[in-house]
Design a protein around this motif. Structure first.
Motif, PDB file in Angstrom:
ATOM      1  N   UNK A 125     -13.525 -12.046   9.485  1.00 52.15           N
ATOM      2  CA  UNK A 125     -13.347 -12.833   8.439  1.00 52.15           C
ATOM      3  C   UNK A 125     -11.807 -12.886   8.198  1.00 52.15           C
ATOM      4  N   UNK A 126     -11.411 -11.394   8.562  1.00 54.61           N
ATOM      5  CA  UNK A 126     -10.175 -12.157   8.533  1.00 54.61           C
ATOM      6  C   UNK A 126      -9.449 -11.931   6.925  1.00 54.61           C
ATOM      7  N   UNK A 127      -9.989 -11.234   6.672  1.00 57.58           N
ATOM      8  CA  UNK A 127     -10.311 -11.091   4.746  1.00 57.58           C
ATOM      9  C   UNK A 127      -8.529 -11.014   3.789  1.00 57.58           C
ATOM     10  N   UNK A 128      -8.661  -8.929   4.236  1.00 54.44           N
ATOM     11  CA  UNK A 128      -8.217  -8.258   4.217  1.00 54.44           C
ATOM     12  C   UNK A 128      -7.164  -8.669   5.262  1.00 54.44           C
ATOM     13  N   UNK A 129      -6.028  -7.950   5.051  1.00 50.90           N
ATOM     14  CA  UNK A 129      -4.542  -7.447   6.393  1.00 50.90           C
ATOM     15  C   UNK A 129      -4.947  -5.926   6.031  1.00 50.90           C
ATOM     16  N   UNK A 130      -5.269  -5.358   7.886  1.00 49.37           N
ATOM     17  CA  UNK A 130      -4.597  -4.008   7.558  1.00 49.37           C
ATOM     18  C   UNK A 130      -6.214  -3.103   7.522  1.00 49.37           C
ATOM     19  N   UNK A 131      -7.089  -3.544   7.529  1.00 48.41           N
ATOM     20  CA  UNK A 131      -8.408  -2.950   7.318  1.00 48.41           C
ATOM     21  C   UNK A 131      -8.962  -2.721   8.617  1.00 48.41           C
ATOM     22  N   UNK A 180      -7.258  -2.556  15.323  1.00 42.98           N
ATOM     23  CA  UNK A 180      -6.619  -1.816  15.992  1.00 42.98           C
ATOM     24  C   UNK A 180      -6.767  -0.360  16.155  1.00 42.98           C
ATOM     25  N   UNK A 181      -5.666   0.200  16.798  1.00 43.58           N
ATOM     26  CA  UNK A 181      -5.742   2.012  17.693  1.00 43.58           C
ATOM     27  C   UNK A 181      -6.003   2.761  16.347  1.00 43.58           C
ATOM     28  N   UNK A 182      -6.422   3.923  16.646  1.00 45.50           N
ATOM     29  CA  UNK A 182      -6.843   4.377  15.579  1.00 45.50           C
ATOM     30  C   UNK A 182      -8.104   4.091  14.323  1.00 45.50           C
TER      31      UNK A 182
END
Length: 70
Positions: free
Chosen positions: A46-52, A61-63
């Protein structure tokens, strides 16, 4: 179309999590950031928190690793 899971159901209806702009399942694309992981999306929270761990493009995301759907 006799298969489901590609955006167009076997009953010729648009499936949840997809948006279709024309005729046929080739015109159906996943709706990213709607909270439903479908098709080629690696994640969809839902893309509610960036960098999650799940990018706005529904890529992991990588990692990061995801242990459940979403």
């Amino acid at each position: 179309n006799s298969l489901t899971g590609d955006g167009c159901s076997s009953a010729c209806q648009v499936e949840l999590g997809y948006n279709c702009s024309g005729q046929g399942n080739a015109s159906c694309l996943e709706v990213c950031a709607d909270g439903m992981r479908v098709g080629r999306e690696q994640c969809d929270d839902g893309n509610t928190i960036d960098g999650d761990g799940c990018s706005p493009a529904c890529l992991i995301y990588l990692g990061y690793a995801c242990s459940e759907a979403g």
